[in-house]
Enzyme design. Structure first.
Site, PDB file in Angstrom:
ATOM      1  N   HIS A 181       0.801  -1.217   0.000  1.00 61.52           N
ATOM      2  CA  HIS A 181       0.000   0.000   0.000  1.00 61.52           C
ATOM      3  C   HIS A 181       0.839   1.275   0.000  1.00 61.52           C
ATOM      4  O   HIS A 181       0.591   2.161  -0.812  1.00 61.52           O
ATOM      5  CB  HIS A 181      -1.076   0.022   1.073  1.00 61.52           C
ATOM      6  N   TYR A 208       1.553   5.091  -2.544  1.00 60.52           N
ATOM      7  CA  TYR A 208       1.846   6.483  -2.164  1.00 60.52           C
ATOM      8  C   TYR A 208       3.231   6.894  -2.629  1.00 60.52           C
ATOM      9  O   TYR A 208       3.475   8.071  -2.890  1.00 60.52           O
ATOM     10  CB  TYR A 208       1.657   6.699  -0.664  1.00 60.52           C
ATOM     11  N   HIS A 224      -9.535   0.498 -11.151  1.00 59.44           N
ATOM     12  CA  HIS A 224      -9.193   1.493 -10.126  1.00 59.44           C
ATOM     13  C   HIS A 224      -7.743   1.944 -10.244  1.00 59.44           C
ATOM     14  O   HIS A 224      -7.456   3.129 -10.329  1.00 59.44           O
ATOM     15  CB  HIS A 224      -9.467   0.905  -8.736  1.00 59.44           C
ATOM     16  N   PHE A 225      -6.813   0.975 -10.267  1.00 61.66           N
ATOM     17  CA  PHE A 225      -5.421   1.459 -10.240  1.00 61.66           C
ATOM     18  C   PHE A 225      -4.931   1.916 -11.609  1.00 61.66           C
ATOM     19  O   PHE A 225      -3.887   2.554 -11.700  1.00 61.66           O
ATOM     20  CB  PHE A 225      -4.468   0.475  -9.556  1.00 61.66           C
ATOM     21  N   HIS A 226      -5.742   1.649 -12.653  1.00 59.34           N
ATOM     22  CA  HIS A 226      -5.390   2.297 -13.917  1.00 59.34           C
ATOM     23  C   HIS A 226      -5.825   3.763 -13.930  1.00 59.34           C
ATOM     24  O   HIS A 226      -5.336   4.543 -14.742  1.00 59.34           O
ATOM     25  CB  HIS A 226      -5.957   1.529 -15.108  1.00 59.34           C
ATOM     26  N   ARG A 255     -10.521 -10.387 -12.207  1.00 59.23           N
ATOM     27  CA  ARG A 255      -9.270  -9.872 -12.742  1.00 59.23           C
ATOM     28  C   ARG A 255      -8.292 -11.041 -12.846  1.00 59.23           C
ATOM     29  O   ARG A 255      -8.574 -12.138 -12.370  1.00 59.23           O
ATOM     30  CB  ARG A 255      -8.701  -8.784 -11.828  1.00 59.23           C
ATOM     31  N   ARG A 256      -7.139 -10.801 -13.448  1.00 60.92           N
ATOM     32  CA  ARG A 256      -6.056 -11.774 -13.506  1.00 60.92           C
ATOM     33  C   ARG A 256      -6.508 -13.120 -14.026  1.00 60.92           C
ATOM     34  O   ARG A 256      -6.212 -14.167 -13.466  1.00 60.92           O
ATOM     35  CB  ARG A 256      -5.478 -11.990 -12.103  1.00 60.92           C
TER      36      ARG A 256
END
Lengths: 552, 49
Positions: A226, A230, A377-379, A442-443
């Site tokens: 996580h 950041y 989301h993380f894209h 996913r994956r």
């Protein structure tokens, strides 16, 4: 501006070489990883089969490792060195040498890991979860990347300490302060991943031990995983807080607010990894709950950032005569790629952040866990907010370092690149979010799942992902073209390294914000509080452990 | 003699150039967006589990 300050504002040639070395690796990684991404979306559309025995999971591993771990880390290290060199003065020979050692360690490690992935010895995805077992050299490679980043981080710490010694009682330059915070957070966070790799995965892949404790290894990974996000985000925030205000011709809303938000990130970004493991057995829900609360604390500095940026834009717009509630928006320099590209990034962080709050909420995590929503989301976060800001930085930093300029034609092309990215990502990430809410995993290399009715619902979204992915790949080719132009072919000249000034220069940042014994002390306390008992539980109740599997 | 033009009071709005009301509106919009998306997925959760 007199000759002296002009000289100071230009990064030393030797430091510039160091920066460019990092950026070459980062952009090569961008191309390779982007190509892997394109092929993945084509496979997932169900219309395309990979040639020559290339595995889907092999591509997925390459995409994740090269982009999320390698490309980002190289860009960030390079950018932070340049930010420190620009604001705290040219690196000393010792600092530069240390930074170069770090660069070569990271590069050797990257090559080792990449070769193992290409040889199909390490299709373990970028999280390399046990009991999937990669070749030992893959883990050695990743270890070298991390040790290299520590070495480079050491150079940044040395530069900061050197500046503070020369300027007693003064707050450090804002960009240097921010680079230091990100470095400290990175070092504390990577202890987790280094521990699982060195003490669990490496001995296990070498055959020294037969079994591995999966839950402990995953918990150590997410202790790192996580704060990793950041580590990506804070350099983008450095640009948003300090560089973008100068580009638009405005001021930093508040120097102290920017510093405080970075300190809050240092404190709250690490003891939160369990929110990635909300559906995992073996961890007491009470500790998951605690870490969810700590996760929600990280929303505070992001909201402070949003407020501060709106205020910077509005103050600037009004100083240019804007009126009305949103008149200031019209005054922003929309034709300047150095502003527009990071701005698209900022916008995408709004749905990105909203998705993050949903992911971290215990119950809703059950709706989205392991679905392609998370990929969507993380894209938005790393692959749009962060990466577009990095592109925006490159468009002035690369020519600054190579003694060239961003021409009007390249600026236009850069704007086109940003718009293509926004369109492609809207398709791809939007479709991923929607399909995820419908349950698409996913994956997974599969698209049709043997003709299941539910899977048929996902196909249109997967085609939308392929369309978006193709548009994104065109944007990547444009980025590479612009990068090569700025590095080798653009006309010679002086491109500015913009560094903003605070609106209120009389306000001196409180020195307590530079009291690292205090902040690192709190960091250690928070981590100990959030993780000690979960780890004791995991160790006390440890199962027999798992043998390694190679499922590809 | 009455001069009607003088009696007309012209209201000139002077907007404070340091006003941050746009920022206030923006952060409210941002907050509403966060709440709406969160509640949306929470309703999905309630329907499904």
């Amino acid at each position: 501006m007199n000759a002296f300050t002009e000289k100071v504002n230009k990064i030393d040639r030797r430091d510039a070489k160091l920066g460019m070395a990092h950026f070459y690796v980062a952009f090569i990684g961008l191309f390779l990883g982007g190509m892997a991404g394109l092929l993945q979306t084509l496979v997932r559309s169900g219309q395309f089969t990979l040639p020559a025995g290339i595995g889907y999971y092999q591509l997925l591993t390459l995409h994740g490792v090269v982009l999320a771990l390698v490309m980002t880390t190289f860009f960030i290290m390079g950018f932070q060195f340049m930010a420190v060199s620009r604001t705290a003065g040219t690196l000393t020979n010792k600092q530069r040498k240390t930074a170069w050692v770090g660069f070569w360690l990271m590069t050797i490690g990257t090559v080792m890991a990449a070769v193992m992935i290409l040889l199909s010895e390490a299709s373990v995805l970028y999280t390399f979860y046990a009991p999937l077992q990669a070749h030992a050299l893959f883990y050695v490679g990743l270890t070298l990347v991390i040790v290299g980043s520590w070495t480079g981080g050491g150079a940044i710490i040395m530069a900061y300490v050197g500046w503070r010694k020369k300027h007693p009682g003064q707050p450090s330059p804002l960009l240097t302060f921010m680079a230091l915070v990100n470095t400290l957070m990175w070092i504390v966070a990577t202890i987790g991943v280094a521990s699982t790799v060195l003490f669990q995965l490496l001995p296990w892949s070498l055959g020294l031990v037969e079994r591995v404790d999966v839950a402990i290894s995953r918990t150590l990974f997410w202790y790192f995983g996580h704060p990793l996000v950041y580590f990506w985000l804070l350099p983008a925030y450095m640009a948003w807080y300090v560089i973008v205000p100068k580009i638009i011709g405005g001021k930093i809303f508040s120097d102290s607010l920017a510093r405080l938000s970075f300190i809050l990130f240092l404190l709250f970004s690490i003891p939160v990894g369990l929110h990635h493991q909300l559906v995992e057995p073996g961890i007491d829900p009470a500790w998951k709950f605690l870490q969810v609360i700590l996760t929600f604390m990280v929303i505070v500095p992001s909201l402070m950032t949003a407020f501060s940026l709106f205020a910077t834009f509005e103050t600037f717009g009004r100083s240019q005569g804007a009126t009305g509630l949103f008149g200031w928006l019209k005054k922003l320099p929309w034709g300047d790629a150095r502003f527009l590209i990071p701005f698209i990034g900022m916008l995408s962080f709004i749905p990105g952040g909203a998705g993050g709050i949903i992911n971290a909420s215990n119950q809703m995590n059950q709706v989205v866990h392991n679905t392609i929503w998370v990929t969507g989301h993380f894209h938005l976060t790393v692959a749009t907010a962060v990466i577009l800001t990095f592109f925006g930085i490159s468009y002035w930093l690369i020519p600054h370092l190579t003694g060239r300029i961003l021409t009007k034609a390249m600026n236009k092309l850069a704007i086109l690149q940003g718009i293509l990215w926004a369109i492609g990502m809207t398709f791809m990430s939007g479709a991923m979010h929607a399909a995820g809410l419908l349950g698409a995993p996913r994956r997974s290399a599969f698209s049709e799942y043997g003709g299941a009715a539910q899977a048929a619902e996902w196909i249109p979204y997967q085609i939308a992902q392929a369309v978006g992915g193709s548009i994104l790949f065109i944007a990547i080719i444009l980025v590479i073209y612009i990068f090569i132009n700025l590095a080798f072919f653009a006309p010679k000249g002086e491109e500015e390294f913009p560094v903003g000034e605070a609106a209120n220069t009389a306000e001196k940042a409180p020195m307590i914000l530079e009291n690292w014994k205090l902040w690192l002390g709190i960091v250690v306390l928070l981590i100990a509080f959030a993780y000690t008992i979960p780890f004791i539980d995991l160790i006390e109740n440890a199962p027999i452990g798992s043998k390694g599997y190679k499922l590809w | 003699m009455a001069q009607p033009g003088l009696e007309k009071r012209t209201k000139t709005k002077v907007e404070d150039s340091s006003s941050l009301k746009g920022t206030l509106a923006s952060v409210f919009l941002l907050g509403f967006f966060l709440i709406i998306t969160w509640v949306g997925v929470f309703l999905l959760f309630l329907n499904r589990f």
